[in-house]
Design a protein around this motif. Structure first.
Motif, PDB file in Angstrom:
ATOM      1  N   GLU A 260       0.837  -1.203   0.000  1.00 50.11           N
ATOM      2  CA  GLU A 260       0.000   0.000   0.000  1.00 50.11           C
ATOM      3  C   GLU A 260       0.873   1.256   0.000  1.00 50.11           C
ATOM      4  O   GLU A 260       0.556   2.251  -0.655  1.00 50.11           O
ATOM      5  CB  GLU A 260      -0.918   0.009   1.229  1.00 50.11           C
ATOM      6  CG  GLU A 260      -1.994  -1.058   1.240  1.00 50.11           C
ATOM      7  CD  GLU A 260      -3.135  -0.745   0.293  1.00 50.11           C
ATOM      8  OE1 GLU A 260      -4.048  -1.566   0.213  1.00 50.11           O
ATOM      9  OE2 GLU A 260      -3.112   0.307  -0.367  1.00 50.11           O
ATOM     10  N   ARG A 312      -4.962   4.817   3.459  1.00 52.29           N
ATOM     11  CA  ARG A 312      -4.764   3.527   4.132  1.00 52.29           C
ATOM     12  C   ARG A 312      -3.318   3.366   4.569  1.00 52.29           C
ATOM     13  O   ARG A 312      -3.041   2.878   5.667  1.00 52.29           O
ATOM     14  CB  ARG A 312      -5.160   2.381   3.200  1.00 52.29           C
ATOM     15  CG  ARG A 312      -6.650   2.219   3.009  1.00 52.29           C
ATOM     16  CD  ARG A 312      -6.967   0.864   2.399  1.00 52.29           C
ATOM     17  NE  ARG A 312      -6.319   0.694   1.111  1.00 52.29           N
ATOM     18  CZ  ARG A 312      -6.873   1.003  -0.047  1.00 52.29           C
ATOM     19  NH1 ARG A 312      -8.107   1.498  -0.072  1.00 52.29           N
ATOM     20  NH2 ARG A 312      -6.242   0.829  -1.185  1.00 52.29           N
ATOM     21  N   ARG A 315      -2.765   5.218   7.638  1.00 50.18           N
ATOM     22  CA  ARG A 315      -3.756   4.886   8.671  1.00 50.18           C
ATOM     23  C   ARG A 315      -4.541   6.127   9.100  1.00 50.18           C
ATOM     24  O   ARG A 315      -4.738   6.404  10.280  1.00 50.18           O
ATOM     25  CB  ARG A 315      -3.076   4.248   9.881  1.00 50.18           C
ATOM     26  CG  ARG A 315      -2.407   2.926   9.576  1.00 50.18           C
ATOM     27  CD  ARG A 315      -1.799   2.259  10.788  1.00 50.18           C
ATOM     28  NE  ARG A 315      -0.680   3.028  11.320  1.00 50.18           N
ATOM     29  CZ  ARG A 315      -0.699   3.704  12.434  1.00 50.18           C
ATOM     30  NH1 ARG A 315      -1.794   3.733  13.180  1.00 50.18           N
ATOM     31  NH2 ARG A 315       0.365   4.360  12.863  1.00 50.18           N
TER      32      ARG A 315
END
Length: 452
Positions: A260, A312, A315
């Protein structure tokens, strides 16, 4: 389960031995039935265990092959990651070149092997020599410029005659020739350097081209160079999506987080390239828009989807304070999408990991009667705020504070300059407010759409 059945059989045998010798037929029949059922269960479990063992043995080669394929994909990803770092470094160098507005010298490079065949030629070199925009790799170097001096210099450097004067050698390791070329109406200075091997023979020939160009020509060359970065970026994105889709095997949570992060950085690099191309283009100051009624909710959702990987990876939570409906604004939809994307990107880059970014929108009435109502959109981050002395430079081109996180900025000066240009081109206004030690809020307003 088999061991528990064996234990049960042993227990029943002990019970039978403790029974009086004159046990009734009914009791004997009961115990015999229990022992028989337990023995059948034991046999069934043994067969099931054997069958499962055979299935696992059949699946083992497939599992090993998938594991090997995953290792290969991870190795390819590591290689692509290394290439991405090199491209980011080259991109940073290109941006530094743009920042130096007084620098007018353009430098291009070509490399040929010991046989005089081109193995590398960047966009600047091809443009300065007016080489057609085709594949030049594999072509003879002496054929790219129709001048006898050019061909003679290449022949002399790659096949020096015996007894060449030592003064022509640089530290005994390489030989150099300087030529003043004329390409059309433009002078080009060429330095040809032969890289010598340990055996005293040339291993390669490096050609450095320098030309004094107008700002427009410089921008065109930089745009061409920036566009060449897109091909390896597409490859990086493709392999990353394959791994995230678990095409090479199941991923651990840590591996998924790493991928990611790679994807988010590739998206950031693509945005930086777009900024560079937009501002380096000769017509960068001309913004052509198509005003139309635009649904802000749709544009905001598209911007959020475009930055999902980055949120993502860091976070970050995104909280939206939006009414159920918003009056359409009068704007160009593509440019408005770029504004939302860059403001959210700035917030994602500068906010502390694990915190929350706020996006809000509301319709407001104008202070002056008869004026058109407007929509206010705000994005609040947790980047610690921006120093008051840095406010005038927030939207300036090619400026970025040396310590981005301390200054509370995540986007480059190029990106925020694009935001300001697009907002104002759509008839709006943008500004920033800060809360020292907490974060900043970037807000802009656009007029609502009203039929004539």
């Amino acid at each position: 389960k088999i061991q528990s059945r064996d234990s049960e059989l042993a227990r029943l045998n002990r019970e039978l031995r403790k029974q009086p010798s004159r046990a009734s037929e009914t009791e004997l029949s009961f115990w015999q039935k229990e022992v028989k059922e337990l023995a059948q269960d034991r046999e069934m479990l043994i067969r099931e265990r054997t069958r499962l063992g055979q299935e696992v043995a059949k699946l083992r080669p497939r599992l090993d092959a998938l594991e090997e394929e995953r290792e290969k994909l991870l190795a390819q990803l590591a290689q692509q990651k290394e290439e991405r770092e090199k491209l980011l470094e080259q991109l940073a160098q290109q941006k530094e070149a743009l920042e130096s507005s007084t620098q007018v010298e353009t430098v291009g490079m070509m490399v040929a092997d010991e046989g005089g065949t081109i193995v590398m030629a960047d966009a600047l070199a091809r443009q300065m020599l007016s080489v057609p925009n085709v594949e030049v790799i594999g072509q003879p170097l002496d054929g790219v410029y129709p001048d006898p001096r050019w061909a003679q210099a290449i022949d002399m450097l790659l096949a020096p005659e015996d007894g060449a004067p030592l003064s022509a050698l640089d530290s005994g390791r390489r030989q150099r020739v300087h030529l003043a070329l004329q390409v059309g109406s433009r002078p080009v200075h060429a330095d040809l350097v032969a890289l010598m091997g340990r055996d005293g023979k040339p291993d390669a020939l490096v050609v450095t081209l320098r030309s004094e160009e107008s700002p427009v020509e410089q921008r065109e060359a930089i745009v061409g160079q920036a566009n060449e970065f897109r091909t390896p970026m597409t490859s990086i994105t493709g392999y990353t999506d394959l791994l995230l889709g678990e095409q090479g095997g199941l991923l651990t949570e840590m591996q998924r987080q790493f991928l990611e992060r790679v994807k988010a950085n590739v998206e950031q690099m693509g945005q930086m390239l777009n900024d560079l191309i937009r501002l380096a283009s000769p017509d960068a100051r001309r913004v052509e828009l198509t005003p139309e009624p635009v649904d802000l909710i749709t544009v905001i959702e598209a911007g959020i989807m475009g930055l999902a990987a980055r949120f993502r990876e860091r976070r970050l939570a995104l909280r939206m304070d939006l009414p159920e409906t918003l009056t359409p604004v009068r704007a160009d939809q593509d440019s408005l999408y770029q504004v939302i994307l860059r403001l959210l990107s700035n917030a994602a880059l500068c906010s502390q990991e694990g915190t929350e970014v706020l996006l809000s929108a509301q319709e407001q009435e104008p202070e002056e009667k008869g004026s058109v109502p407007f929509i206010r959109i705000s994005v609040t981050d947790t980047g610690g705020g921006i120093a008051a002395e840095d406010f005038p430079r927030v939207f300036r081109r090619f400026y970025r504070a040396n310590q981005t996180l301390v200054q509370g900025m995540g986007e480059t000066g190029v990106g925020m300059a694009v935001v300001k240009t697009l907002v104002e081109a759509n008839g709006g206004r943008i500004w920033v407010e800060t809360n020292p030690g907490v974060g900043s809020t970037f807000s802009f307003i656009l007029p609502v759409y009203k039929e004539e």
